[in-house]
Each structure stands twice: as structure tokens, then as C-alpha cells.
Motif scaffolding. Sequence first.
Motif, PDB file in Angstrom:
ATOM      1  N   GLU A 194      -7.974  10.589   0.680  1.00  0.00           N
ATOM      2  CA  GLU A 194      -7.686   9.573  -0.329  1.00  0.00           C
ATOM      3  C   GLU A 194      -6.195   9.328  -0.514  1.00  0.00           C
ATOM      4  N   VAL A 195      -5.378  10.293  -0.160  1.00  0.00           N
ATOM      5  CA  VAL A 195      -3.930  10.091  -0.219  1.00  0.00           C
ATOM      6  C   VAL A 195      -3.521   8.981   0.750  1.00  0.00           C
ATOM      7  N   LEU A 196      -4.190   8.877   1.891  1.00  0.00           N
ATOM      8  CA  LEU A 196      -3.907   7.780   2.814  1.00  0.00           C
ATOM      9  C   LEU A 196      -4.199   6.436   2.141  1.00  0.00           C
ATOM     10  N   ALA A 197      -5.316   6.344   1.430  1.00  0.00           N
ATOM     11  CA  ALA A 197      -5.628   5.107   0.711  1.00  0.00           C
ATOM     12  C   ALA A 197      -4.552   4.789  -0.319  1.00  0.00           C
ATOM     13  N   PHE A 198      -4.011   5.826  -0.954  1.00  0.00           N
ATOM     14  CA  PHE A 198      -2.929   5.606  -1.915  1.00  0.00           C
ATOM     15  C   PHE A 198      -1.697   5.052  -1.200  1.00  0.00           C
ATOM     16  N   GLY A 199      -1.473   5.498   0.034  1.00  0.00           N
ATOM     17  CA  GLY A 199      -0.375   4.934   0.818  1.00  0.00           C
ATOM     18  C   GLY A 199      -0.535   3.434   1.016  1.00  0.00           C
ATOM     19  N   TYR A 200      -1.773   2.996   1.258  1.00  0.00           N
ATOM     20  CA  TYR A 200      -2.027   1.562   1.381  1.00  0.00           C
ATOM     21  C   TYR A 200      -1.771   0.842   0.051  1.00  0.00           C
ATOM     22  N   LEU A 201      -2.083   1.524  -1.048  1.00  0.00           N
ATOM     23  CA  LEU A 201      -1.830   0.937  -2.360  1.00  0.00           C
ATOM     24  C   LEU A 201      -0.323   0.753  -2.580  1.00  0.00           C
ATOM     25  N   ILE A 202       0.469   1.686  -2.082  1.00  0.00           N
ATOM     26  CA  ILE A 202       1.930   1.518  -2.144  1.00  0.00           C
ATOM     27  C   ILE A 202       2.336   0.268  -1.380  1.00  0.00           C
ATOM     28  N   ASP A 203       1.732   0.040  -0.208  1.00  0.00           N
ATOM     29  CA  ASP A 203       2.011  -1.187   0.553  1.00  0.00           C
ATOM     30  C   ASP A 203       1.750  -2.425  -0.294  1.00  0.00           C
ATOM     31  N   ASP A 204       0.618  -2.411  -1.005  1.00  0.00           N
ATOM     32  CA  ASP A 204       0.271  -3.560  -1.834  1.00  0.00           C
ATOM     33  C   ASP A 204       1.307  -3.770  -2.939  1.00  0.00           C
ATOM     34  N   MET A 205       1.777  -2.684  -3.541  1.00  0.00           N
ATOM     35  CA  MET A 205       2.810  -2.795  -4.565  1.00  0.00           C
ATOM     36  C   MET A 205       4.108  -3.352  -3.975  1.00  0.00           C
ATOM     37  N   LEU A 206       4.451  -2.918  -2.776  1.00  0.00           N
ATOM     38  CA  LEU A 206       5.678  -3.406  -2.140  1.00  0.00           C
ATOM     39  C   LEU A 206       5.617  -4.913  -1.914  1.00  0.00           C
ATOM     40  N   GLU A 207       4.418  -5.451  -1.663  1.00  0.00           N
ATOM     41  CA  GLU A 207       4.276  -6.891  -1.481  1.00  0.00           C
ATOM     42  C   GLU A 207       4.609  -7.664  -2.750  1.00  0.00           C
ATOM     43  N   LEU A 208       4.504  -7.005  -3.893  1.00  0.00           N
ATOM     44  CA  LEU A 208       4.717  -7.680  -5.175  1.00  0.00           C
ATOM     45  C   LEU A 208       6.160  -7.620  -5.652  1.00  0.00           C
ATOM     46  N   LEU A 209       6.997  -6.844  -4.974  1.00  0.00           N
ATOM     47  CA  LEU A 209       8.361  -6.676  -5.458  1.00  0.00           C
ATOM     48  C   LEU A 209       9.140  -7.975  -5.336  1.00  0.00           C
ATOM     49  N   ALA A 210       9.838  -8.333  -6.407  1.00  0.00           N
ATOM     50  CA  ALA A 210      10.685  -9.526  -6.412  1.00  0.00           C
ATOM     51  C   ALA A 210      12.130  -9.132  -6.118  1.00  0.00           C
ATOM     52  N   ASN A 211      12.909 -10.095  -5.647  1.00  0.00           N
ATOM     53  CA  ASN A 211      14.345  -9.877  -5.413  1.00  0.00           C
ATOM     54  C   ASN A 211      14.585  -8.625  -4.579  1.00  0.00           C
ATOM     55  N   LEU A 212      14.001  -8.628  -3.393  1.00  0.00           N
ATOM     56  CA  LEU A 212      14.047  -7.435  -2.558  1.00  0.00           C
ATOM     57  C   LEU A 212      15.470  -6.970  -2.274  1.00  0.00           C
ATOM     58  N   GLU A 213      16.405  -7.908  -2.205  1.00  0.00           N
ATOM     59  CA  GLU A 213      17.785  -7.510  -1.917  1.00  0.00           C
ATOM     60  C   GLU A 213      18.356  -6.646  -3.038  1.00  0.00           C
ATOM     61  N   ASP A 214      17.863  -6.876  -4.270  1.00  0.00           N
ATOM     62  CA  ASP A 214      18.327  -6.082  -5.413  1.00  0.00           C
ATOM     63  C   ASP A 214      17.509  -4.815  -5.618  1.00  0.00           C
ATOM     64  N   GLU A 215      16.473  -4.644  -4.789  1.00  0.00           N
ATOM     65  CA  GLU A 215      15.546  -3.529  -4.979  1.00  0.00           C
ATOM     66  C   GLU A 215      15.607  -2.552  -3.801  1.00  0.00           C
ATOM     67  N   THR A 216      16.726  -2.536  -3.100  1.00  0.00           N
ATOM     68  CA  THR A 216      16.819  -1.761  -1.855  1.00  0.00           C
ATOM     69  C   THR A 216      16.450  -0.305  -2.051  1.00  0.00           C
ATOM     70  N   ARG A 217      17.003   0.302  -3.103  1.00  0.00           N
ATOM     71  CA  ARG A 217      16.742   1.732  -3.312  1.00  0.00           C
ATOM     72  C   ARG A 217      15.288   1.980  -3.683  1.00  0.00           C
ATOM     73  N   GLY A 218      14.733   1.094  -4.523  1.00  0.00           N
ATOM     74  CA  GLY A 218      13.332   1.249  -4.888  1.00  0.00           C
ATOM     75  C   GLY A 218      12.414   1.092  -3.704  1.00  0.00           C
ATOM     76  N   VAL A 219      12.697   0.096  -2.882  1.00  0.00           N
ATOM     77  CA  VAL A 219      11.888  -0.133  -1.683  1.00  0.00           C
ATOM     78  C   VAL A 219      11.979   1.068  -0.758  1.00  0.00           C
ATOM     79  N   GLN A 220      13.177   1.583  -0.562  1.00  0.00           N
ATOM     80  CA  GLN A 220      13.349   2.722   0.338  1.00  0.00           C
ATOM     81  C   GLN A 220      12.577   3.934  -0.155  1.00  0.00           C
ATOM     82  N   GLY A 221      12.642   4.194  -1.468  1.00  0.00           N
ATOM     83  CA  GLY A 221      11.924   5.334  -2.012  1.00  0.00           C
ATOM     84  C   GLY A 221      10.430   5.213  -1.825  1.00  0.00           C
ATOM     85  N   LEU A 222       9.874   4.024  -2.078  1.00  0.00           N
ATOM     86  CA  LEU A 222       8.441   3.818  -1.924  1.00  0.00           C
ATOM     87  C   LEU A 222       8.017   3.843  -0.461  1.00  0.00           C
ATOM     88  N   GLU A 223       8.839   3.281   0.403  1.00  0.00           N
ATOM     89  CA  GLU A 223       8.499   3.317   1.830  1.00  0.00           C
ATOM     90  C   GLU A 223       8.507   4.743   2.363  1.00  0.00           C
TER      91      GLU A 223
END
Length: 473
Positions: free
Chosen positions: A401-430
Motif C-alpha cells: 500500500e505504500v506504493l499506492a501512496f507513492g502514486y497519490l503523491i504523484d497526483d498531489m504533484l499534478e495539483l501544485l501551482a507556480n512550480l517555479e516557486d515550489e522547487t523545494r517542495g516538489v523536490q521533497g515530495l519527489e
Amino acid sequence: MHDLQVLRDGGYRGEGLRKFKLNNALSSFPDEILELGDTLEELDLSSTGLSSLPANFGAELPHLKVAHFNNCKFEVFPKELASCPNLRAVYLRANGMVGIPEDALPHSLLSLILTNNNLTSLPTSIGQCTNLEKLHIAGNQLTSLPTSLSNCTNLTHLRLNSNRLASLPDWLLTLPNLSALSFARNPCASPVANGTSKTPFGLANIPWRDLELRDLPPRDPSHPVIPGLWKQSEHYTEDVAIQLFQGGPNDSGSPADELAARLAAGAHESLITVLGQIYDHPDENGNSSGEPYYGGTVTQLVPECYTPLGRARSEQEASSAEREEIGAETPSITAACAISMLTGLAGALSHLHSHGIAHGDISSRNVLASKEDEHALLGGFHAATIYGRGHAQEEHIERVEVLAFGYLIDDMLELLANLEDETRGVQGLEDLRQKCAVAEVEDRLTFDEVVEELEGMMGWRGMMRIPTVPGPS
């Protein structure tokens, strides 16, 4: 829906049909369907009573991708399907099927749905279906799984509910892409055998007469939770949600198992709170529809600001891994909001597994999210399994189920706005997503470890504390 007489009169010939559906009673396969083979990609003959296919079925329908024969009379899997070169999905629910001949399964299959039949075994040749991603065989009589299924390393969804499996093979829980597994109502998941009580502690017993249904449509028609009122006294009424668990086994599992898991789950801030069980419902002693009734729950009414994070793709699309799509109405969010939501969801999943419960369908469509509150709720217990604490394979069950949670992180990453301003957040989640999706199941994080990493990103009082991305050397 198409017309049988028009078909027989040649009315659909030359129209370039890609989909064709009949629901007339059929004593034999209409040969005129074969005349549509130049373009036909999806065929639905469910509930027609059909029991056989013509020998030239595959040769005449070379472009067929999806075939529906639910509620028909195929006692043996039709071997003619194996000759369809592009067949991706086969649906043969509730046929009374007792056997699948060797080499009857098309090797091109992505989805194979055989729910509610009478199968006692699967053919060894299923191991040749190496593209297979989704296998639903709930509601059969399987006592074991063929070792050759371990060759199906692309398998993501496996529904084994309501069979006769005394144990799960160890190789099953090492499949690198398996992220959705349910096996309730098997001897290997008996709540009694594993010491998990079905008795809900701390919940109210709520008589049906104290509830009033409100005339509002359910927020998610696939999981009908009805808004209502709980009249607790002459002077106090509470807005609540009401769910009734009834009907027979389905692709995901049984309503009885969903109810048991929901009651056993207990309370967590990222789970919808169950307030009590319903008793004295009119259907407790049978109902006019003949469908079994297992009980009902009264839960908190989720505020309107919480909306489904994603929506399911249609069954007919049979797309790779059957992943959910993020709904167009879902608003964009910040990295801090995504991390806050994910922290709560990971905590809820850690809580479930601490109670010996696997959710079975961790996906964006089963998450209600509020951007304003930076909070999310996990729902959708239709595929849950109470496996019990102390299960010999509990660590692997959790890491699936942790793998499924990884896919859920992918879905959250799709929702992030202003990706250029979210570099650190994106990196941490990735980075966290990669740790959740390690191919070797035993090397993945546990949900406790996932929570720890997410809390490390948030820091004290929600302040972002994501490691700085290394700059160029």
C-alpha cells in the motif's frame, strides 16, 4: 444501445462503428456482428444469455480491444478470445464459469474481470499474460494461485475477496507493481482467526426511527452516502451522513466486509468519523429486493468544501494501470498544502495498519480534500481487508500500500501551482515518492516512516523545512 433487428437487416454495416452493444436475449452469437470487424473495438453482449462464440471470432474482429460478457452463460472461458490480437480487457462477471482451459487467455490482456463465478483454479498459462495489470477474481472458489502468476510483474490491482485461500503465496507480495490488494473473506484474513474483534467500541447504537433522510443526491454516486438528520433528543438534531451496506459481492469485495473494516478502523483525524451503528432498520429481516442487508453507519457530515481529489476513468477505457484522473474542478494547491494533506493521509494509513486493516484502494478518487483547511479525508473502504495484527506477512501487506501512496503523491504533484516557486517542495515530495516506489517491496518505507519524513518537511507549526536543493558544483 443497438437494435438486433437493424443489425440483422444490415443497417449498421459500413457505418464505421467502434462500439456495439446489445441486451436482447440471444440463443447464439449473431454472425452479423462479424461484419463490423473493420472498425469494431468494443463489444458488449452482457445479460444476453450467450454461452458460446464462433470459431472465427478473433479472425473477423482483429481490432477488438474490450469485450463484455457479464451475466451470460459461459460455463467455460471462451477459448476463441485467445485469437483476438489486440484484446486488452475481458469482463465475464457472474457466468457460473467453472473452468479456464490452458491457453484460452489472450496474451495481450491488461484487465481480466472474472468476479462471482465458480472457478476452483486458474490456468498455468496465465503467466504468459505478462501485460496483465488488473485481475479481479473475487467471489470464486480458489484455494491457491498458480506460481506462474509471478511472471505477471505488471500486475497492479488484484481482488481475491471471497475465495478459499488459506494463505497468500510469498511471491505475490513481492510483485514490484502491485499497489491494490484485497483478500477479505478468505481463511487467511479471518478476523476471528487473527484476533480482530468486529465489535465497535465507543460507538452509539442508533435506531432507524431517529434518522431522517434528506432529499439530496450523494456526493459520489459510486459510494452512496446519504445526507440526513440524527434526532438525538426532542431538542437536539445533528446533520450526519448515512450509509447502508447491502447487496452481494462485487469486483472490490463484499458490503459486509466494508462495514466490518469501517467499524474496526476506529477514529483518526484524516478518517471520516463514525458516530454509530444503525439498528432496527426495516431490511434487517429481509427486503423486497431480495438483496442481503448487513447494517448501516451514521458518520460525520463532511463539509461541502471537501471535494474528491480525483475521478476514476471509465471501465471501458481499460487504460494502463487504471489510474485515476485529477478532476478539472480540483483547485491548484501549494506544496505546504499538499504536504499537510499527505501527512494526515499517511497517518490515517499508519493507523489502519496498526489495527491490522489494509485499505485496498488508496487512490485520489477515495480522498476528499479541502484546500482551505489544508486537510484531506480518506474514504472508500469497499476493498478493505481486515488481516489482523500478527499476520505473518503484515509488513509486506503494508508496503504494497505504500506504493499506492507513492502514486497519490504523484497526483498531489499534478495539483501544485507556480512550480517555479515550489522547487523545494516538489523536490521533497519527489524524493519521498521514489522511496515509496522502490521495486523491492521489503525496501520500501513503512507508513510510520512516511509520516516522519513528511513531518520533517513541515517542521514546527507547519513551517516548511525542506532540504535545500543542491546547486551546481
